[in-house]
Design an enzyme around this catalytic site. Structure first.
Site, short mmCIF file in Angstrom:
data_model
loop_
_atom_site.label_atom_id
_atom_site.label_comp_id
_atom_site.label_asym_id
_atom_site.label_seq_id
_atom_site.Cartn_x
_atom_site.Cartn_y
_atom_site.Cartn_z
N ASN A 1 0.86 -1.19 0.00
CA ASN A 1 0.00 0.00 0.00
C ASN A 1 0.89 1.24 0.00
OD1 ASN A 1 -2.39 1.61 0.26
ND2 ASN A 1 -1.97 1.83 2.45
N HIS B 1 0.76 5.11 1.46
CA HIS B 1 -0.02 5.91 2.41
C HIS B 1 0.60 7.30 2.50
CE1 HIS B 1 -2.51 6.86 5.86
NE2 HIS B 1 -1.43 7.40 6.41
N SER C 1 4.57 6.84 2.48
CA SER C 1 5.22 5.58 2.85
C SER C 1 4.68 4.43 2.01
CB SER C 1 4.92 5.23 4.32
OG SER C 1 5.30 6.28 5.18
N ASP D 1 -2.76 0.53 7.95
CA ASP D 1 -1.59 1.41 7.77
C ASP D 1 -0.45 1.10 8.74
OD1 ASP D 1 -3.06 2.78 5.82
OD2 ASP D 1 -3.84 4.22 7.27
C1 GRF Z 1 -2.47 8.77 -2.61
O1 GRF Z 1 -2.07 9.97 -2.03
C2 GRF Z 1 -2.10 7.60 -1.74
O2 GRF Z 1 -1.01 7.85 -0.90
C3 GRF Z 1 -3.34 7.39 -0.91
O3 GRF Z 1 -4.41 7.74 -1.74
C4 GRF Z 1 -3.98 8.66 -2.73
C5 GRF Z 1 -4.42 8.11 -4.04
O4 GRF Z 1 -4.29 9.03 -5.07
N1 GRF Z 1 -3.41 6.04 -0.43
P1 GRF Z 1 -4.45 8.56 -6.58
O5 GRF Z 1 -5.82 7.92 -6.73
O6 GRF Z 1 -3.35 7.61 -6.88
O7 GRF Z 1 -4.36 9.83 -7.37
#
Ligand code: GRF
Length: 225
Positions: A113, A115, A142, A151
């Site tokens: 993932n 985050h 991260s 997370d």
């Molecule tokens: C990203 O900032 C990621 O860190 C978080 O959700 C957001 C997704 O953005 N988990 P996108 O859909 O890739 O533009």
């Protein structure tokens, strides 16, 4: 870069605009990431990332979370769909569903993932607002292995960005996203090239247990990639 015989196969799970998905697609097209995205799955029919996938000729599927009464039944259908594509790695890229323990266990060591915070700080939502409110000098993103705790799985790498005095959540988010668009493909490429692996419940990088995440500042990310 070390060449690999076959690209690593990926399924990417999204809920939203899919800019991280786009970054992965770009990196593959540019030859910086030795992988192939075999499917993109969204739990929301309106996710902008679905169009990004289709434009790139990638199978794009929707499993609408509103069609399922509980998490178990949604996750069971999601797992069937993922397994139908037989990926080596599952990437959460802005996927906004909390996953059941059973689902997470099925993909242990095979699911990452990204985050938007420097974990363990600011798990959960609204990370940019919270980092600003706390007056943090640095914020970031991260990449971590997914475990049952939200997370909280082992963090592999982080992109650190400075917080500016005139930042608002949107400006800070834009800076973080720019960094994460380099970070995620970089980490996935480590797996594709056999540098990063999951062994006995732990992340290993370059044949040593990874005790601390690798931390990159903006300029280092450019150089690493
Ligand atoms: C990203 O900032 C990621 O860190 C978080 O959700 C957001 C997704 O953005 N988990 P996108 O859909 O890739 O533009």
């Amino acid at each position: 870069m070390t060449p690999t015989a076959t690209p690593l196969t990926l399924v990417v799970l999204i809920s939203g605009s899919g800019t991280n998905l786009q970054a992965l697609i770009h990196s593959i097209d540019a030859g910086r990431l030795a992988a192939r995205i075999v499917a993109v799955i969204s739990d929301r029919p309106s996710a902008g990332g679905l169009d990004r996938a289709r434009r790139a000729g990638i199978a794009a599927e929707v499993i609408d979370h509103r069609d399922y009464g509980d998490r178990e039944s949604f996750d069971a259908v999601l797992a069937r769909c993922i397994d139908g594509h037989a990926p080596e790695l599952v990437l959460l890229a802005g996927f906004m569903r909390i996953l059941t323990e059973r689902f997470v266990a099925r993909y242990e060591g095979r699911m990452l993932n990204i985050h938007p915070s420097l974990l363990p700080d600011y798990r959960g939502l609204q990370t940019h607002q919270r980092a600003l409110a706390a007056g943090e000098p640095y914020h970031g993103s991260s990449v971590h292995y997914v475990t049952a705790d939200l997370d909280a799985g082992p963090v592999v790498a982080q992109a650190r960005v400075p917080v500016h005095a005139d930042d608002d959540p949107e400006r800070l988010k834009a800076r973080v996203q720019q960094a994460e668009h380099q970070l995620y493909p970089l980490v996935v490429d480590w797996i594709a090239r056999g540098r990063l692996a999951w062994r006995e419940g732990q992340a290993w990088l370059d044949d040593a247990p990874l005790e601390q995440p690798r931390i990159f500042d903006n300029e280092q990310l450019g150089a690493a990639f």
